[in-house]
Write an enzyme that holds these catalytic residues in place. Structure first.
Site, mmCIF file in Angstrom:
data_model
loop_
_atom_site.group_PDB
_atom_site.id
_atom_site.type_symbol
_atom_site.label_atom_id
_atom_site.label_comp_id
_atom_site.label_asym_id
_atom_site.label_seq_id
_atom_site.Cartn_x
_atom_site.Cartn_y
_atom_site.Cartn_z
ATOM 1 N N CYS A 50 15.271 3.457 25.505
ATOM 2 C CA CYS A 50 14.470 3.197 26.696
ATOM 3 C C CYS A 50 13.471 2.076 26.487
ATOM 4 O O CYS A 50 12.948 1.532 27.456
ATOM 5 C CB CYS A 50 13.739 4.461 27.143
ATOM 6 S SG CYS A 50 12.613 5.126 25.894
ATOM 7 N N HIS A 99 13.596 -4.636 9.447
ATOM 8 C CA HIS A 99 13.343 -4.263 10.845
ATOM 9 C C HIS A 99 14.016 -2.935 11.185
ATOM 10 O O HIS A 99 13.372 -2.035 11.745
ATOM 11 C CB HIS A 99 13.850 -5.362 11.778
ATOM 12 C CG HIS A 99 13.747 -5.013 13.223
ATOM 13 N ND1 HIS A 99 12.544 -4.966 13.906
ATOM 14 C CD2 HIS A 99 14.697 -4.642 14.142
ATOM 15 C CE1 HIS A 99 12.762 -4.609 15.157
ATOM 16 N NE2 HIS A 99 14.051 -4.404 15.323
ATOM 17 N N GLU A 114 7.536 8.906 15.994
ATOM 18 C CA GLU A 114 8.446 9.819 16.708
ATOM 19 C C GLU A 114 9.823 9.790 16.033
ATOM 20 O O GLU A 114 10.276 8.764 15.541
ATOM 21 C CB GLU A 114 8.531 9.439 18.188
ATOM 22 C CG GLU A 114 9.045 8.041 18.480
ATOM 23 C CD GLU A 114 10.537 8.010 18.728
ATOM 24 O OE1 GLU A 114 11.129 9.087 18.864
ATOM 25 O OE2 GLU A 114 11.087 6.903 18.767
ATOM 26 N N GLY A 194 21.064 14.567 29.764
ATOM 27 C CA GLY A 194 21.309 13.862 28.514
ATOM 28 C C GLY A 194 20.355 14.303 27.427
ATOM 29 O O GLY A 194 19.634 15.300 27.556
#
Length: 579
Positions: A50, A99, A114, A194
């Site tokens: 997202c 990264h 998270e 989902g």
């Protein structure tokens, strides 16, 4: 071949751009296929969440790879390349590894620490494996990223630095109150079934909501999620499934709604939310009016008993030489006779305004003198100074009225939009009686979130793991050359033994085996030190050239080395572990 990543995230692009550039499942599959079909890329994987869209590839040319991957991202996202380019970032080789490892540890997440990103990386690898776009490099990279992420969460307190996007969103909805106390007894509507919606439903169930209604386009998936919630041992919540066309009615009953679907258009429009609030309270969810401050000013005047003077453009300002329609610097509540009105005027207009304010008649000095330019400006400024000396300070006719902020009514409906692109119309932010938290407001709220002390420890873990991964990859790069060298040596030994048998046909099996073993030991001892040392040197930064040096020194056939590499890749593909 070298690792390259091109992408954009909440750190490099505004949410509006991320929203437009988001890729649905079909677009991600097509992007993978087109990437490996492009000339510079041999492998590809897409990490789309997202708040980030990243394309990983194994390329043989850096500049051509950047150009190709950027063009493909623009084509498949529907955002023009010129518009997208300012928001793209590029990482190459070790920086690309660093990264991804940072992303896997939650260091690059909107909510630091998270853990949901690990599941998204796992899904990304599985998608690339299913399409056979992930070869040895990306398989090794993504599986190692998963291990690094798990290590960071198990060895440090990075979990304390943040929480899932769902938990953070619910904290924003509760406006800082304890989420469990805020959620207890509420009715919740979850739109979508989902991974993100399921996490939201489970979080709400554990928080103590009384009821959860699950709506999804595929009704069977909604039923499955509702059944899991109802049968959970750690919750006591009533859960049921409804089709998507029941959402408007269920929204009327809900206290809190969470939406995270893959829809490309809005799931909840502002009109739908207005209707649901009106159906729930019997009163309309009025949009905050632009002219509300006018009513507040009138109320303030009544309360203080003051008589308001006319504002800019009123009869009191007749014959003012200013073109009031073009004077944007005049704040509301000030007379054009005040100092705020004259800021930034040119000298000619300033003199006319001063003469008018002093009760005189506006004059056109340019017309009188027939001159313009710096000399005329100097003369006008001098005349204005004389006027100011005679008249004194130009007073304000009135002071600005106090601004009274109209308090927002307490919300009766809480909306959490975790979809990208958004499910809920952004205009809902302006509706009274509704509190909306979406990706954009979460990004703003998380910008100043405190960092835990464990973040530094995680950064050290990432740095160590990047070094180890790079060394392993460089060592693996030279392995086919070393294998080819040992294979050539074995062929030489076999040829010499065969030649010896031709010259000594009466040699018995015992002596033949002893001679063969002796020759092999000699060759192995001669090759041991250089092959071990060349692997160590190749594992160091800049050690890629040792494989070429080995091939040159021993005159190894390039195709032999390539065939060994292909065989190893085939074995790795068959024996790869689960993502």
């Amino acid at each position: 071949m070298s690792l390259l990543v091109v992408g954009l995230s909440h750190r490099s692009a505004p949410v509006s751009v991320l929203e437009r550039a988001s890729l649905n499942a079909g677009a991600q599959l097509k992007l993978l296929q087109d990437t490996v079909a492009a000339e510079p890329a041999a492998e590809a994987a897409v990490l789309a969440t997202c708040n980030r869209i990243e394309l990983y590839a194994d390329v043989d040319k850096f500049h051509a790879g950047v150009a190709e991957l950027s063009t493909l991202l623009a084509q498949h996202s529907g955002v023009g390349l010129e518009e997208l380019t300012p928001y793209l970032y590029v990482h190459y080789e070790d920086r690309a590894v660093h990264h991804l490892f940072s992303v896997a540890c939650g260091l690059d997440s909107m909510v630091v620490g998270e853990g949901q990103i690990l599941g998204q990386i796992k899904d990304s690898l599985a998608r690339a494996q299913d399409l056979h776009t992930a070869g040895r490099l990306l398989n090794d990279l993504f599986q190692q990223a998963l291990r690094v992420g798990k290590r960071a969460h198990s060895e440090t307190g990075i979990d304390r630095a943040g929480q899932s996007l769902v938990t953070f969103g619910l904290e924003q909805l509760s406006a800082g109150a304890d989420v469990q106390q805020w959620a207890r007894g509420k009715r919740a509507l979850v739109i979508g079934a989902g991974s993100m919606s399921s996490l939201a439903a489970a979080t709400l169930a554990r928080a103590g909501v009384a009821e959860i209604v699950v709506a999804n386009r595929t009704f069977e998936r909604a039923e499955r999620l509702a059944r899991i919630l109802s049968e959970g041992d750690d919750t006591d919540v009533l859960a049921r499934a409804v089709p998507m066309d029941s959402v408007p009615g269920e929204l009327t009953r809900a206290d809190v709604a969470v939406s995270c679907t893959g829809a490309t258009g809005l799931v909840l429009t502002a009109d739908a939310v207005v209707a649901s609030v009106q159906g729930r309270t019997g009163a309309p969810a009025l949009e905050e009016a632009a002219g509300a401050d006018t009513a507040v000013r009138e109320t303030a005047v009544r309360d203080t008993g003051e008589t308001p003077l006319p504002g800019a453009g009123s009869a009191a300002d007749e014959n003012c030489p200013l073109d009031l329609s073009s004077v944007s610097s005049v704040p509301s509540g000030f007379s054009v006779m005040g100092e705020a009105a004259v800021a930034g005027m040119d000298a000619a207009t300033l003199e006319q305004h001063g003469a008018w304010a002093a009760g005189g008649t506006a004059v056109d000095r340019t017309r009188e003198t027939g001159r313009s330019g710096p000399e005329a400006d100097t003369e006008l400024i001098g005349a204005l100074a004389a006027t100011a000396t005679r008249v004194g300070r130009i007073p304000e006719r009135r002071r600005p009225e106090p601004v009274v902020e109209v308090p927002r009514p307490e919300p009766v409906l809480f909306l959490l939009d975790l979809a990208m692109p958004r499910d809920v119309d952004a205009a809902v932010h302006r509706l009274a009686g509704v509190r909306l938290v979406d990706i954009e407001s979460l990004a703003d709220a998380s910008a100043d979130a405190p960092m835990a002390a464990d973040v530094d420890m995680v950064r050290r873990i990432v740095a160590d793991e990047v070094t180890a991964f790079g060394a392993a990859q460089r060592a693996a790069h030279i392995t086919p050359t070393v294998v080819a060298l040992r294979s050539m040596a074995a062929d030489v030994v076999a040829g010499e033994i065969a030649r010896l048998e031709g010259r000594l046909p009466g040699l018995d099996d015992k002596h033949r085996a002893e001679i063969t073993q002796t020759v092999k030991r000699v060759v192995d001892k001669l090759l041991h030190a250089p092959t071990v040392r060349v692997k160590q040197l190749a594992a160091e930064p800049g050690g890629a050239g040792y494989a070429d040096a080995l091939r040159t020194l021993f005159d190894l056939d390039q195709e032999t080395v390539a065939s060994v590499s292909r065989a190893e890749n085939s074995t790795t593909e068959k024996n790869r572990g689960p993502a």
